[in-house]
Write an enzyme that holds these catalytic residues in place. Structure first.
Site, short mmCIF file in Angstrom:
data_model
loop_
_atom_site.label_atom_id
_atom_site.label_comp_id
_atom_site.label_asym_id
_atom_site.label_seq_id
_atom_site.Cartn_x
_atom_site.Cartn_y
_atom_site.Cartn_z
N ASN D 130 -21.22 -26.07 -0.85
CA ASN D 130 -21.47 -25.51 0.48
C ASN D 130 -22.74 -26.09 1.06
O ASN D 130 -23.65 -26.40 0.32
CB ASN D 130 -21.60 -23.99 0.39
N CYS D 152 -11.87 -24.70 -1.43
CA CYS D 152 -12.53 -23.41 -1.44
C CYS D 152 -11.50 -22.35 -1.79
O CYS D 152 -10.35 -22.41 -1.36
CB CYS D 152 -13.12 -23.15 -0.06
N HIS D 153 -11.92 -21.38 -2.58
CA HIS D 153 -10.96 -20.36 -3.04
C HIS D 153 -10.91 -19.13 -2.15
O HIS D 153 -10.25 -18.14 -2.49
CB HIS D 153 -11.29 -19.95 -4.48
N HIS D 189 -14.75 -20.74 5.44
CA HIS D 189 -15.42 -19.43 5.46
C HIS D 189 -15.22 -18.70 6.79
O HIS D 189 -15.71 -17.58 6.94
CB HIS D 189 -16.92 -19.55 5.14
#
Lengths: 442, 442, 442, 442
Positions: D130, D152-153, D189
């Site tokens: 990130n 990304c999870h 995000h």
């Protein structure tokens, strides 16, 4: 009417339409005094009506200047957001108050547009009502073929400010603000000067000089508190204009009281933060006081006396450009000035059709935008966001949809309260507008 | 120089730069005669040089007007495509000939741009060379900060034509072409009038009247053959202008000889089809003859006599607007006229940065495009395609890449021959340009 | 029906709708034979109707495959343009013939869309009719919420061709065409392969090898004349596919007979030029002959015999993917393949909403486009132009406006005849379509 | 490494590059334990280096996972903004902390990109660091031909949440999160689920049911305070996800701790407001504590014990998808999942080239985005603004320009402090980054 009286090239009939006929009639009286004043260079027949069709039939020019809803609603536009933590300085253009006002004004403007195209489709329509952008936008949304534009004097103030810089730093007589050529880009009350010249001389170095003076951005709390105490709500120190220039390299081109409402930086700390910048918020009580003027005989007398006041002495130009614009459209002299019009490329990066403020050419039966300099990326994003909120607000007004109105509000730069709080605020605002929200499920 | 001599507001030095110094010197002589003519209202010092830096240093205005390569190459631009079945009327702007010429001109203009920014970055650059669009585009591609624009008189012809319609159909004295206000949109030599007024009166109904006359679109073969026999290669009957109006509702705003080269409809049937429309193609022999003028003493004498001819009698304005543009840029009077500039929104639907022709404001040290009316969809596509071919040609010139040049050519409206034939043609054209194709693998 | 019969996962009712009920009934008979064939792995009830509502009610999948107008009109679509100098190889997609056919098909598809949304809004609609793009586009223009896509096997041919290159140049067994992964971009019949791999191995070097063979692009006139004499109208040599690759670096991904109609290079020289490339044009007489099949008892017998022919021996897969697509939509196995859908970003440079052909994911109740590689600029322009003509044609169909139809036609790549000639041609074409042009003023 | 050990299809060398060689060596030790674990199904040679070229040479896959600067800087990213009134929950992606971190990370990623293209241009690069978007964006800005994507999870969590809704409301066994098909659109995000299905069944009605439960949006302050006291900083209640759904009709698809940082509504009221929503902010002390782990021998032992812990018992899949992605890229099984990639049309309304998160197809040597549903207008604007701030941050990093960095910051949704305060904050942040801001004038 004063400007009209002072222009010797026009005559005809001035029909005052108002839903409050007595108010229109009071203005007829004022008008008659103006046109019979010894300074008057022309005369107009002045009539009053509360029938829109009567007013429109045969019109060549239509000036739209209304209060969208009673002043109590204007006060609500300030008070309800404040209760939920959102301070607004004006509340008539943007922010939750501006959105609330827009949702009242847009349907009225839809009606205006339809009636105009029915009764006088060739007439030119000049809007003076706020929210300027959305009122003008609503005319075109309803009737794409309408010949309308919106006028605002805020940029003139920036030109005057630059004229003062010329006087001060170049040590010459203060030039007329019209001599200051500015390239303007943005939306009404959130316009930006990207270039300014006087007689071919670029002026931004003078701005640099000005803001480079020691203490220029010092705390203005004291000044603000004094101004507030003296109820001089419309004064400001242009510090926001200059601060935006300092940060982005282009000059905020509306009054500070407007500019602060389009960004989250100056108002979200409340009055204290705001006062540091030499800006004060108009209290709702002041708006309501205007209301009272109209309603008590004594205040009416006083108000009319004020108006007459002007006419007892000499007639003075207001500084508005309406008459010059009319003359140019009638083919009597070219005019290039800033104006609010649907985007047809004048701001290349913004969507076509949204209403923007740039320079335009006024020529015989034609008002055509001039392309503007591209805005710096960070400023473009600020402006685009405002445009997007306006388009969502229009959409909400068209679909009479609370969720859309709330979604628009959540995108507004001033709205940094939790979504449930914002929902409550919007519900209260629209509830307070209830009488003007026909067709909405609230 | 005649226009300059007739303007009493300017004086200074006129430096004539030419790679052919004797030619420049001959023009110095012409210049001296012009400025010493009794009609001259000013004088300029006239000098010659074959050193670009010398010419540029201290310049305020730069006029670019060159022949990109010897006239034999111009002849090739016509002859080689013709051999492969592609007829061109002019061959200097579009079509395989225009592409070939562009590939010669672009590197020269890259050099101009770099030298100008080195020696006189504040000077205004006025381009008169064809291909107008790509020459102007090349200046900006090389030096984005350059202050350049391109000028062409083709639109003036359309204004004159409309003035004649006013005279004929409204039965008044023929107005000056400047009184005919036109909204212009497109690319040079493929511009379109989307709106025309005279004193506020719309004029397209006069066009309707004109083309509605019986036999208006009749076969003009006879006229064309006579014109050809008389070697009046630059005459035409404006039928193409009108035919485009008939089909698309907007008026082709360049000479017919140019317009026909941007669409496949009039030229692909060969001379016979073309003549039916009252257009004739300039033969390459005529271009070569111009070449000879410069090279035989006798023709030189004749050519100079022609030039002098003018000066022996009165000096006459050429009808070009260069001087008015200079004056406006110097702050001596506003001017709004059509001009070629990078797109910054004036044609909202086209990509930013490509060079387009629209109206613009000439003001003190500023030339700023005015937004134009949207083109009808079918016309927009015709224009966009031309823009795309031009951008591909620029790319080919930058990368010196034959395949890109061929790909551009295959997209050109005149190219309806098989791809292997087109490849052969382009190879021959570029081979013929060899001396000016430095860096290319051919 | 054969494919359906060979799939053991589906059963139900197959309702054949036709405005020509006897034709539908003949097909019911064919269907019954197919489903009772020993190779059949499932059975379907097959019914016929000439009432659209009956056919639609309760439908899960709708296959649209019609002839828009009688075959005489198809013949006119070829003959009338030919008379005016425009040769077409197929005439059902683009060119004046394709535009004429589109103007007949679009209103039918508007009706289909409305009826489907009325009777079975959740059904998936699979279009097989040409013009593929405009038929699919018309469905969405009429009913934006419709779940429709268009299928075409042309890309499969390109995969097969690449499979043969793999076999030949890599000296392995010919892979199944489904193993050849291609990135596809364009519009139907004018699609482009921008990338091809087999088991991760890029294949364009094989194409380079293939076209590098001596004599590869030699004249194929002899082959073409033989093919024509033998009436093998659907054969071709893929030279156009390869020629486009040679010029633009990406592979034309439809049959040559289609590809040549989207560019002006191969057809405007007439049959002779065309034959050089190993492509022959289907004569209109062949189209009319099909017509006769339906109308003479003898030919009917013959036609049915042909169909039965297949069923007398084994049932064979057609090579179409319709059943696999249905299965994927029903959640029985994922499928990624090329398909025609409104642009939602899969070709980022084209306008949203126009129908394009790219790869897509078929998943349970979902068909979603996959982004495609950007096309090279010169190819993009070729494709964009076709899209623009299609959008103008749709507009003309919606407004029933001759001038728009003509303006679309003038933008078509095959139209290089004078505008008056083109106008005459379009008038004749639409006149010949008269019975299907309700609401048009012709 | 655990996931790798559990996959029987891969083997080779795993080279751990770290600027802190001892740290890499510690991880080699961990790696060796993992691959020698009885559950391991493959083995990899594990090596360490602090020489990037050594690590890259011959690499097929490169996993980038770094801490851009020491943890003290991470702590500053939280503490300095907080001092100026800006609370952040994570501070590694957006907000002033995220911008500060980006300005440290971007130049490192420029270097990575150049080195990768130098040493192993065909390798696939998988970023886990990130700020995900700007790290991936920086790779492409530096080397447009790089084959990189970011993983990304966060979306997996949303799938799991939906799986729980399926279990609860449909009364079935909880499905695996991979069975929940989601259409994803946004930036990392700040992604949004616009459509969710399970076995073809749409799921948003379950979301409606869930949030319709009485008291669903009740105050969670108590929960938050308990969570904070227990130092369970990564827990949250998904109320933000749901609140965004409630307001905009699409589901926030990252953890609440991330989502709140992209809008001004939840954080600008400070911890109190935040806690009402069941979200707690990670204190900087916690970040620093991680720091200490690495530096005290005792904590190192503890940390390794923790890691070993896993390996003492069974090896467990981490839930990350890296291995599946590698397998798909190697041609061993197709995978469709969400990923961060430059926009090539997958979000049609956003500028091409900016890095966005949508679904993509992982195929043999290919990762290709799938087009996503359009976002509702109000959400689009929220996302676009974030994209714009990211692009400005990239620009600031490229030009090493403080004013650009500040202008980006002023556009950030969390920044509602006065501009002078914001300038002070950014100056302090960049000052604190000094060692990593080579070339900046600070």
């Amino acid at each position: 009417m004063t400007d009209l009286a002072l222009c010797d090239q026009l005559t005809g009939t001035l029909c005052l339409y108002d839903i409050d006929l007595p108010a229109a009639k009071r203005n007829v009286k004022v008008g008659k005094e103006v046109f019979s004043h010894p300074d008057a260079r022309t005369t107009f027949k002045v009539t009053a009506t509360d029938d829109l069709a009567t007013a429109l039939k045969g019109a060549d020019f239509i000036f739209l200047s209304i209060q969208p809803g009673p002043l109590t609603m204007f006060a609500n536009d300030l008070d309800i957001p404040l209760k939920h933590g959102i301070l607004q300085t004006v509340g008539d253009t943007t922010g939750p108050g501006g959105i609330s006002r827009s949702l009242r004004a847009i349907p009225i403007y839809f009606d205006f547009a339809h009636e105009i195209m029915k009764h006088c489709p060739d007439a030119w329509v000049i809007n003076y009502t706020n929210p300027m952008t959305l009122c003008t936008r609503a005319l075109y949304a309803a009737e794409p073929e309408i010949k309308a534009f919106g006028c605002c004097h805020e940029v003139f103030g920036t030109q005057s400010m630059l004229a003062r810089l010329v006087e001060k730093h170049l040590e010459v007589d203060k030039p007329d603000r019209r001599e200051i050529k500015v390239d303007v880009s943005g939306v009404n009350h959130f316009t930006w000067v990207t270039e300014a010249t006087w007689g071919g001389r670029e002026l931004f170095d003078l701005v640099d000089k000005e803001i480079g003076e020691p203490g220029f951005f010092d705390d203005l709390t004291e000044w603000s508190e004094k101004t507030l105490a003296e109820e001089k709500y419309f004064n400001n120190c242009s510090r926001i204009k200059y601060d935006l220039y300092r940060r982005f390299g282009v000059l905020g081109a509306a009054g500070d009281r407007h500019l602060v409402e389009f960004v989250p930086w100056y108002l979200s700390g409340g009055t204290e933060t705001l006062h540091r910048w030499g800006v004060v918020a108009t209290p709702s009580s002041f708006r309501l006081a205007l209301h009272d003027i109209k309603n008590t005989p004594k205040d009416q007398a006083k108000a009319e006396a004020t108006k007459k006041g002007a006419s007892e002495d000499a007639l003075h130009h207001t500084g508005e450009e309406g008459i010059d614009q009319m003359l140019a459209i009638l083919g009597r002299g070219d005019l290039d000035t800033n104006v609010n019009l649907p985007n047809m490329g004048q701001i290349a990066e913004l969507p076509l059709g949204c209403v923007v403020e740039t320079n335009a050419q006024f020529r015989r039966d034609s008002v055509r935008p001039i392309t503007s300099n591209p805005l710096p990326d960070p400023v473009f994003m600020l402006v685009y966001r405002v445009v997007a909120v306006q388009e969502m607000t229009l959409q909400a007004a068209m679909e009479k949809d609370f969720d859309l109105a709330l979604a628009a509000t959540l995108n507004d730069p001033l709205v940094n309260i939790p979504t449930d709080r914002a929902a409550m605020m919007m519900r209260e605002l629209l509830q307070a507008n209830k009488d003007m929200m026909r067709g909405w499920k609230l």
